[in-house]
Scaffold this motif. Sequence first.
Motif, PDB file in Angstrom:
ATOM      1  N   TYR A 231      -0.477  27.540  40.229  1.00 60.69           N
ATOM      2  CA  TYR A 231       0.207  28.740  40.716  1.00 60.69           C
ATOM      3  C   TYR A 231       0.667  29.620  39.562  1.00 60.69           C
ATOM      4  CZ  TYR A 231       0.257  27.673  45.668  1.00 60.69           C
ATOM      5  OH  TYR A 231      -0.105  27.451  46.965  1.00 60.69           O
ATOM      6  N   HIS A 232       1.062  29.006  38.462  1.00 57.34           N
ATOM      7  CA  HIS A 232       1.476  29.778  37.288  1.00 57.34           C
ATOM      8  C   HIS A 232       0.322  30.633  36.782  1.00 57.34           C
ATOM      9  CE1 HIS A 232       2.436  30.243  32.909  1.00 57.34           C
ATOM     10  NE2 HIS A 232       3.596  30.597  33.438  1.00 57.34           N
ATOM     11  N   VAL A 233      -0.887  30.057  36.754  1.00 59.43           N
ATOM     12  CA  VAL A 233      -2.070  30.794  36.304  1.00 59.43           C
ATOM     13  C   VAL A 233      -2.455  31.866  37.324  1.00 59.43           C
ATOM     14  CG1 VAL A 233      -4.542  30.584  35.829  1.00 59.43           C
ATOM     15  CG2 VAL A 233      -2.957  28.909  34.875  1.00 59.43           C
ATOM     16  N   ILE A 234      -2.485  31.492  38.598  1.00 61.14           N
ATOM     17  CA  ILE A 234      -2.885  32.441  39.649  1.00 61.14           C
ATOM     18  C   ILE A 234      -1.942  33.642  39.692  1.00 61.14           C
ATOM     19  CG2 ILE A 234      -3.044  32.736  42.155  1.00 61.14           C
ATOM     20  CD1 ILE A 234      -4.037  29.806  42.264  1.00 61.14           C
ATOM     21  N   LYS A 235      -0.658  33.390  39.541  1.00 62.76           N
ATOM     22  CA  LYS A 235       0.356  34.455  39.635  1.00 62.76           C
ATOM     23  C   LYS A 235       0.667  35.098  38.288  1.00 62.76           C
ATOM     24  CE  LYS A 235       1.221  33.883  44.042  1.00 62.76           C
ATOM     25  NZ  LYS A 235       1.140  34.918  45.047  1.00 62.76           N
ATOM     26  N   ASN A 236      -0.118  34.796  37.262  1.00 60.21           N
ATOM     27  CA  ASN A 236       0.062  35.372  35.921  1.00 60.21           C
ATOM     28  C   ASN A 236       1.475  35.180  35.385  1.00 60.21           C
ATOM     29  OD1 ASN A 236      -2.604  36.342  35.623  1.00 60.21           O
ATOM     30  ND2 ASN A 236      -2.105  38.079  36.940  1.00 60.21           N
ATOM     31  N   GLY A 237       2.044  34.016  35.623  1.00 59.11           N
ATOM     32  CA  GLY A 237       3.356  33.699  35.085  1.00 59.11           C
ATOM     33  C   GLY A 237       4.528  34.337  35.799  1.00 59.11           C
ATOM     34  N   GLU A 238       4.274  34.940  36.961  1.00 52.59           N
ATOM     35  CA  GLU A 238       5.363  35.570  37.712  1.00 52.59           C
ATOM     36  C   GLU A 238       6.380  34.522  38.153  1.00 52.59           C
ATOM     37  OE1 GLU A 238       3.854  37.839  40.996  1.00 52.59           O
ATOM     38  OE2 GLU A 238       2.480  38.962  39.734  1.00 52.59           O
ATOM     39  N   GLU A 239       7.563  35.006  38.488  1.00 57.39           N
ATOM     40  CA  GLU A 239       8.614  34.109  38.982  1.00 57.39           C
ATOM     41  C   GLU A 239       8.275  33.623  40.375  1.00 57.39           C
ATOM     42  OE1 GLU A 239      10.972  32.861  37.145  1.00 57.39           O
ATOM     43  OE2 GLU A 239      10.252  34.050  35.492  1.00 57.39           O
ATOM     44  N   PRO A 240       8.632  32.444  40.703  1.00 62.65           N
ATOM     45  CA  PRO A 240       9.464  31.497  39.962  1.00 62.65           C
ATOM     46  C   PRO A 240       8.673  30.585  39.035  1.00 62.65           C
ATOM     47  CG  PRO A 240       9.064  30.599  42.128  1.00 62.65           C
ATOM     48  CD  PRO A 240       8.357  31.940  42.068  1.00 62.65           C
ATOM     49  N   TYR A 241       7.348  30.798  38.941  1.00 64.76           N
ATOM     50  CA  TYR A 241       6.510  29.861  38.197  1.00 64.76           C
ATOM     51  C   TYR A 241       6.717  29.933  36.693  1.00 64.76           C
ATOM     52  CZ  TYR A 241       4.623  29.741  42.816  1.00 64.76           C
ATOM     53  OH  TYR A 241       4.516  29.640  44.175  1.00 64.76           O
ATOM     54  N   GLY A 242       6.973  31.117  36.166  1.00 66.88           N
ATOM     55  CA  GLY A 242       7.192  31.253  34.727  1.00 66.88           C
ATOM     56  C   GLY A 242       8.414  30.472  34.265  1.00 66.88           C
ATOM     57  N   SER A 243       9.533  30.667  34.942  1.00 63.13           N
ATOM     58  CA  SER A 243      10.753  29.960  34.535  1.00 63.13           C
ATOM     59  C   SER A 243      10.659  28.470  34.859  1.00 63.13           C
ATOM     60  CB  SER A 243      11.983  30.580  35.201  1.00 63.13           C
ATOM     61  OG  SER A 243      11.886  30.486  36.601  1.00 63.13           O
ATOM     62  N   THR A 244       9.972  28.127  35.937  1.00 57.47           N
ATOM     63  CA  THR A 244       9.814  26.712  36.286  1.00 57.47           C
ATOM     64  C   THR A 244       9.029  25.982  35.212  1.00 57.47           C
ATOM     65  OG1 THR A 244       9.885  27.238  38.638  1.00 57.47           O
ATOM     66  CG2 THR A 244       8.931  25.121  38.030  1.00 57.47           C
ATOM     67  N   VAL A 245       7.960  26.588  34.748  1.00 55.15           N
ATOM     68  CA  VAL A 245       7.148  25.971  33.695  1.00 55.15           C
ATOM     69  C   VAL A 245       7.965  25.821  32.417  1.00 55.15           C
ATOM     70  CG1 VAL A 245       5.151  26.345  32.190  1.00 55.15           C
ATOM     71  CG2 VAL A 245       4.935  26.658  34.656  1.00 55.15           C
ATOM     72  N   LYS A 246       8.737  26.850  32.064  1.00 52.50           N
ATOM     73  CA  LYS A 246       9.573  26.764  30.860  1.00 52.50           C
ATOM     74  C   LYS A 246      10.602  25.641  30.982  1.00 52.50           C
ATOM     75  CE  LYS A 246       9.200  31.615  29.560  1.00 52.50           C
ATOM     76  NZ  LYS A 246       9.904  32.899  29.446  1.00 52.50           N
ATOM     77  N   GLN A 247      11.242  25.542  32.137  1.00 57.72           N
ATOM     78  CA  GLN A 247      12.248  24.498  32.346  1.00 57.72           C
ATOM     79  C   GLN A 247      11.618  23.107  32.300  1.00 57.72           C
ATOM     80  OE1 GLN A 247      14.168  25.533  36.007  1.00 57.72           O
ATOM     81  NE2 GLN A 247      15.255  27.274  35.123  1.00 57.72           N
ATOM     82  N   LEU A 248      10.476  22.961  32.938  1.00 55.46           N
ATOM     83  CA  LEU A 248       9.792  21.669  32.905  1.00 55.46           C
ATOM     84  C   LEU A 248       9.380  21.293  31.492  1.00 55.46           C
ATOM     85  CD1 LEU A 248       7.598  21.843  36.126  1.00 55.46           C
ATOM     86  CD2 LEU A 248       9.585  20.381  35.722  1.00 55.46           C
ATOM     87  N   ASN A 249       8.874  22.248  30.739  1.00 56.99           N
ATOM     88  CA  ASN A 249       8.491  21.971  29.360  1.00 56.99           C
ATOM     89  C   ASN A 249       9.693  21.552  28.520  1.00 56.99           C
ATOM     90  OD1 ASN A 249       5.758  22.381  29.718  1.00 56.99           O
ATOM     91  ND2 ASN A 249       5.862  24.542  29.190  1.00 56.99           N
ATOM     92  N   THR A 250      10.844  22.172  28.761  1.00 52.95           N
ATOM     93  CA  THR A 250      12.067  21.794  28.049  1.00 52.95           C
ATOM     94  C   THR A 250      12.458  20.363  28.396  1.00 52.95           C
ATOM     95  OG1 THR A 250      12.832  24.084  28.010  1.00 52.95           O
ATOM     96  CG2 THR A 250      14.499  22.370  27.693  1.00 52.95           C
ATOM     97  N   LEU A 251      12.412  20.029  29.681  1.00 56.00           N
ATOM     98  CA  LEU A 251      12.735  18.662  30.097  1.00 56.00           C
ATOM     99  C   LEU A 251      11.758  17.641  29.519  1.00 56.00           C
ATOM    100  CD1 LEU A 251      13.665  19.245  33.846  1.00 56.00           C
ATOM    101  CD2 LEU A 251      15.216  18.622  31.987  1.00 56.00           C
ATOM    102  N   ILE A 252      10.486  17.988  29.488  1.00 61.39           N
ATOM    103  CA  ILE A 252       9.475  17.087  28.930  1.00 61.39           C
ATOM    104  C   ILE A 252       9.735  16.871  27.447  1.00 61.39           C
ATOM    105  CG2 ILE A 252       7.013  16.888  28.370  1.00 61.39           C
ATOM    106  CD1 ILE A 252       6.506  18.311  31.110  1.00 61.39           C
TER     107      ILE A 252
END
Length: 97
Positions: free
Chosen positions: A55-76
Amino acid sequence: MVSGLTQLAEANEQFNELFLNRTEANSSADPVSMRDLRVRIQPLYYRLRDLIASYHVIKNGEEPYGSTVKQLNTLIDKYNQILASRKGKRKEEDVAI
């Protein structure tokens, strides 16, 4: 003074009963290891990760996927740091023996 001691004795008795009940309940529960849980959950985690990434790729990083990916990467990253520090501690403990 006597009523205070009576209340304290009653509270202590209630605590002991609760403690014993909890101990019995915990001892009768099926033991589940964290390793087994991780093995069972790992495929589900990967499916969820791939879905969010898609979904992040399909939506070109639009919200909520952009911030979700950033948060997940921080947690990882934090999780990987914890694992690395634990591995370091194990090595130190092995050397100390």
